[in-house]
Design a protein around this motif. Structure first.
Motif, PDB file in Angstrom:
ATOM      1  N   VAL A 163      52.438 -19.405  35.029  1.00 35.95           N
ATOM      2  CA  VAL A 163      53.308 -19.855  33.411  1.00 35.95           C
ATOM      3  C   VAL A 163      53.859 -19.174  33.217  1.00 35.95           C
ATOM      4  O   VAL A 163      53.859 -17.519  32.963  1.00 35.95           O
ATOM      5  N   GLY A 164      55.383 -19.162  32.589  1.00 37.80           N
ATOM      6  CA  GLY A 164      56.161 -18.289  32.057  1.00 37.80           C
ATOM      7  C   GLY A 164      57.282 -17.779  31.783  1.00 37.80           C
ATOM      8  O   GLY A 164      57.802 -17.921  33.450  1.00 37.80           O
ATOM      9  N   ASN A 165      58.499 -16.886  30.900  1.00 33.24           N
ATOM     10  CA  ASN A 165      59.230 -16.674  31.472  1.00 33.24           C
ATOM     11  C   ASN A 165      60.129 -15.184  31.170  1.00 33.24           C
ATOM     12  O   ASN A 165      59.915 -15.351  30.241  1.00 33.24           O
ATOM     13  N   PRO A 166      59.014 -14.248  31.906  1.00 33.37           N
ATOM     14  CA  PRO A 166      58.596 -14.374  33.402  1.00 33.37           C
ATOM     15  C   PRO A 166      57.113 -15.012  33.918  1.00 33.37           C
ATOM     16  O   PRO A 166      56.455 -14.277  32.654  1.00 33.37           O
ATOM     17  N   ILE A 167      57.130 -14.822  34.954  1.00 36.99           N
ATOM     18  CA  ILE A 167      55.741 -15.711  35.145  1.00 36.99           C
ATOM     19  C   ILE A 167      54.720 -14.853  34.622  1.00 36.99           C
ATOM     20  O   ILE A 167      54.743 -13.603  35.318  1.00 36.99           O
ATOM     21  N   ARG A 168      53.715 -15.044  34.276  1.00 37.81           N
ATOM     22  CA  ARG A 168      52.210 -14.428  34.461  1.00 37.81           C
ATOM     23  C   ARG A 168      51.464 -14.942  35.056  1.00 37.81           C
ATOM     24  O   ARG A 168      51.317 -16.217  35.161  1.00 37.81           O
TER      25      ARG A 168
END
Length: 195
Positions: free
Chosen positions: A168-173
């Motif tokens: 998830v996320g921006n950038p992903i984790r």
């Protein structure tokens, strides 16, 4: 939602198309001769499939939800049992925004500017088997989403994703490991029916 008839699908001119394919009559498809589609595929309203020279390859048992976009010059590969959610974008090409060059203005030639002043990044994208791309997420050129992984909504995927994770996320984790339970049950069912 109204789907194209089998006759209408054939007229589009796909490189190949399987059985039980449902494509909305509101989907936009460009360069269909470079697109292959497996069986049991559903492509919903207002989706955009724009194949570049290297094409788009869609496997079987795939659902591409409303407003999703697959576009770019390099190849986009969507393996079997993949779900692409509402307004997700899969890019195999993007302008280079580093500042070293200018974003490409397709079809616009500005006087006095050399072609080498413009740059586009073209890299293949692969969504491996049993992956999911969440709503409003973007997968950028050069990314492989590993088998069994899921990308959460509103995520930006700039680099490869390992197998069987939720990101998830921006950038992903990495958030947590994804269960293989449903995948294993599906494999057993397919084995029993000879699929």
């Amino acid at each position: 939602m109204a789907f194209l008839s089998q006759e209408e699908l054939i007229k589009i001119g796909f490189a190949s198309i399987g059985e039980n394919v449902h494509i909305s009559d509101k989907a936009s498809i460009y360069n269909p001769s470079k697109i292959t589609i497996g069986s049991f595929v559903r492509i919903d309203d207002y989706c955009l499939l724009s194949a570049g020279e290297d094409g788009i390859e869609i496997g079987s048992y795939v659902h591409i939800s409303c407003y999703a976009c697959l576009i770019g010059q390099s190849k986009i590969t969507v393996r079997d049992f993949v779900a692409i959610s509402i307004k997700a974008t899969i890019l195999s090409s993007t302008s280079d925004f580093s500042g070293e060059t200018l974003p490409l203005l397709n079809g616009v030639k500005l006087p006095g500017l050399d072609d080498d002043l413009f740059s586009v990044i073209n890299k293949p994208v692969v969504l491996e088997t049993h992956t999911g791309i969440g709503a409003h997420s973007i997968v950028f050129p050069g990314v492989t989403v590993g088998k069994g992984s899921a990308i959460g909504a509103l995520s930006s995927v700039y680099e490869d994703v390992n197998e069987w994770g939720i990101y998830v996320g921006n950038p992903i984790r990495f958030l947590k490991k994804r269960s293989e339970s449903a995948y294993n049950k599906m494999q057993e069912i397919l084995k029993n029916i000879g699929g």
